[in-house]
Design a protein around this motif. Sequence first.
Motif, PDB file in Angstrom:
ATOM      1  N   GLN A   1       0.525   6.988   0.742  1.00 54.45           N
ATOM      2  CA  GLN A   1       0.102   6.125   1.847  1.00 54.45           C
ATOM      3  C   GLN A   1      -1.410   5.880   1.801  1.00 54.45           C
ATOM      4  O   GLN A   1      -1.877   4.757   2.020  1.00 54.45           O
ATOM      5  N   ILE A   2      -2.189   6.931   1.525  1.00 52.52           N
ATOM      6  CA  ILE A   2      -3.646   6.785   1.464  1.00 52.52           C
ATOM      7  C   ILE A   2      -4.042   5.873   0.312  1.00 52.52           C
ATOM      8  O   ILE A   2      -4.893   4.978   0.459  1.00 52.52           O
ATOM      9  N   VAL A   3      -3.424   6.071  -0.864  1.00 50.80           N
ATOM     10  CA  VAL A   3      -3.741   5.214  -2.006  1.00 50.80           C
ATOM     11  C   VAL A   3      -3.410   3.761  -1.683  1.00 50.80           C
ATOM     12  O   VAL A   3      -4.180   2.845  -2.005  1.00 50.80           O
ATOM     13  N   PHE A   4      -2.278   3.531  -1.032  1.00 49.39           N
ATOM     14  CA  PHE A   4      -1.908   2.174  -0.626  1.00 49.39           C
ATOM     15  C   PHE A   4      -2.998   1.566   0.255  1.00 49.39           C
ATOM     16  O   PHE A   4      -3.400   0.404   0.068  1.00 49.39           O
ATOM     17  N   ASP A   5      -3.491   2.336   1.222  1.00 48.63           N
ATOM     18  CA  ASP A   5      -4.519   1.823   2.128  1.00 48.63           C
ATOM     19  C   ASP A   5      -5.844   1.582   1.406  1.00 48.63           C
ATOM     20  O   ASP A   5      -6.544   0.599   1.675  1.00 48.63           O
ATOM     21  N   VAL A   6      -6.224   2.487   0.513  1.00 42.54           N
ATOM     22  CA  VAL A   6      -7.475   2.309  -0.223  1.00 42.54           C
ATOM     23  C   VAL A   6      -7.401   1.062  -1.097  1.00 42.54           C
ATOM     24  O   VAL A   6      -8.337   0.237  -1.128  1.00 42.54           O
ATOM     25  N   PHE A   7      -6.295   0.892  -1.817  1.00 45.02           N
ATOM     26  CA  PHE A   7      -6.131  -0.304  -2.635  1.00 45.02           C
ATOM     27  C   PHE A   7      -6.147  -1.561  -1.759  1.00 45.02           C
ATOM     28  O   PHE A   7      -6.816  -2.554  -2.072  1.00 45.02           O
ATOM     29  N   SER A   8      -5.411  -1.536  -0.656  1.00 45.73           N
ATOM     30  CA  SER A   8      -5.297  -2.724   0.200  1.00 45.73           C
ATOM     31  C   SER A   8      -6.628  -3.103   0.823  1.00 45.73           C
ATOM     32  O   SER A   8      -6.998  -4.289   0.855  1.00 45.73           O
ATOM     33  N   SER A   9      -7.363  -2.125   1.343  1.00 44.59           N
ATOM     34  CA  SER A   9      -8.641  -2.429   1.972  1.00 44.59           C
ATOM     35  C   SER A   9      -9.653  -2.920   0.946  1.00 44.59           C
ATOM     36  O   SER A   9     -10.451  -3.829   1.228  1.00 44.59           O
TER      37      SER A   9
END
Length: 820
Positions: free
Chosen positions: A528-536
């Motif tokens: 979930q954190i990696v998804f958010d870092v990539f998305s942001s």
Amino acid sequence: MKYLVFVSFLFAHSICFAQTNTALKLWYNTPSGSTWENALPIGNGRLGAMVYGNVSNEIIQLNEHTLWSGSPNRNDNPLALDSLAEMRKLIFDGKQKEAERLANKVIISKKSHGQMFLPAGELHLHFDGHDNYTDYYRELDIEKAITKTSYSVNGINYTREVLASFPDRVIVMHLSSSKPNSLSFTAFYKTLLPNAQRTTIAGNQLTIAGTSNDHEGVKGMLRYKGISEIKTIGGSTSATDTSISVKNATAVTIYISIATSFNNYNDVSGNENERAASYLNKAVAKSFQQIRPLHIAAYQKYFNRVKIDLGVTNATAHPTNERLKNFASVNDPQFVALYYQFGRYLLISSSQPGGQPATLQGIWNNKLRPPWDSKYTININTEMNYWPAEKTNLSELHEPLLQMVKELSVTGVQTAKDMYGARGWMAHHNTDIWRATGAVDGAFWGAWANGGGWLSLHLWEHYLYNGNKTFLATAYPVLKGAALFYVDFLVEHPTKKWLLMNPDMSPENAPRAHQGSSLDAGTTMTNQIVFDVFSSTIRAAEILQKDKAFVDTLKKMRDRLAPMHIGQHGQLQEWLDDIDDPNDKHRHISHLYGLFPSNQISAYRTAQLHNAAKITLLHRGDISTGWSMGWKVNWWAKMLDGDHAFQLIKNQLTPVGTNEGGGGTYNNLFDAHAPFQIDGNFGCTSGITEMLMQSADGAIHLLPALPTVWQNAGSITGLRARGGFEIISMEWKNGRVVKAVIKSAIGGNLRVRTPNELKAASGVAFKNAIGENSNHLYVVETIKEPVVSEKATLAPVVLSKTFLYDIATKPGQIVTMVLK
């Protein structure tokens, strides 16, 4: 004689006022005694103090925000790089315990495990003949950020006020009496610091000076200086080498200045003597009567932005400790409002622009070896400290954390390269004032490698609330660096072919299937954190129109991340394997990061995952450590279940020791892990906000989780939402919004979700909202469909009816909505 009459009037008036207007006061009819957790906290972001309010032996326990053990240092373990392949194979082969033993050798630091936030000392005031007192009262007025202690001895009324001045950077204590020439006491410093020297100067100054402690092989090189100057009206002073005695004064003001040689995390060459003297000399030139209103004005610039009214009952007539004891069994909604504002007070007091971020204990610590070193635990606790910052209109106070993240993005480059052979930057689960990014405390806790990734998202959140592209340009390198680490560190799952972290862990929890080891590959929270870092990072780059090739790489890698899984019990899986134990009551429920503070799980967009998260919450139960219960308030608010969120508030607002096996709250309303951790205070303040207003799921949602006990009537003013919107005011009756006034600072589409129909009160065009929100600060990322176990029984999704409106706004426009 005029002075006597005036002081007597003030004393009588203060007692009357305190007893009748306690809405924003913590107040007590007994002193703190020797218990630090009974004392009352004050702070100005640089200095912190705990005021005991003792009669005969008053104690002012002191902290300075940069007074830490050690000196600039690094704690990387370069052995990690050569062992990564072996560790990854062990984990993929299901030999997590063997991998953990290896990680303890090659990942965990062989140097410092982090330095300690230190207490500066205590100022003691000893009053002879004050043992037999009456009419005792003490308070912390969080509307003014001032403590007051009052009592009577032999018909003479004594009053003490203490504040930590924001503009003057000093702590000031004012003592007065109703009879002239009746104040006599002896003042002296006590300290736990082994390298401290205490002296008196010129008969009216107490000083304390020295060098910080050595710790875990790191030499203490930080120098500090504290000066307390005593000014009297009437009477006389005399001094010994280490104390000052005041005799027969009418009033006394004590100015306390503390400074260190800290310039930044890599430089301790400052002049602590000049700094302490400079702050002191500027303050001493002012009387307490001059300092007090300037302090109040500087503090209220922040505090007065938000006001909350949940109703008042006669429970407010009782002292704070009694209200805490009775809260679970009486109707006391104003106590929740007080606790809410106390959280905002603590953030204002412990985190100011240009200062250090709030530690695990804010800016208050009285121990030479505090719990967990009173540093920064960045696998939840530090992040939780700043959850209230943006939404409760304290955006400027986010700055110390944002600055720390920028500094970690510098120190963490070497850690990423030397330990993991990766570009970008990273941090593990802990850091300190020296911005250490190595792994500490053992692999079970310290092998977690997502501290940098999670912290970087605070910069993105700050942008979402203000839309400032100039700020985003300064934040982008930090976001890009965090994403770049993941680009290089992610590996392919041998059979599923997803990209994931290995070694990885779900913070501090270990399933029985892993032989009691916390290590694994591709845990849900990390995905979930990696998804958010990539998305942001993708969105930031597109807004700034840069790094197209890198954006393409991130999008392709994001598409290959593992989806979330719903397990055999209907739960959101914590690990890729379906091994969750429904009887696991662990305090960390890290995989619900996707529900909050992230927004990947939504009642309106991902109903199956939302229900799975609910089952996980029910499995874990309510009672836990204080900070965990604070996080659960937010989760149940995101569940749109106000009554369950309120139950968690009741659990948290329980005297420490009452919840069997769990945390609670101390008499001074500090959160109890136990021991004291301030993150629970901040987490609960955030959660109460989420009950009343949310803005992460594509719209501003008014009253998403209003509990039954608050439905009759209430109001709140000054909350901030994403997109530069401010809820100037919101009023509700019978569970319905009756009026909402929203200001748009930067313009753009205003989408509002409400529990009942509203209409425009000012001729503004409303339209029913459909499709995606056109406001780019409300973009909601699409996640993959979850993998669902064949054994899972999925409950139907039931949502209360809501109404969704779009209003086009211009910068500075105010929109008023009223009951239709």
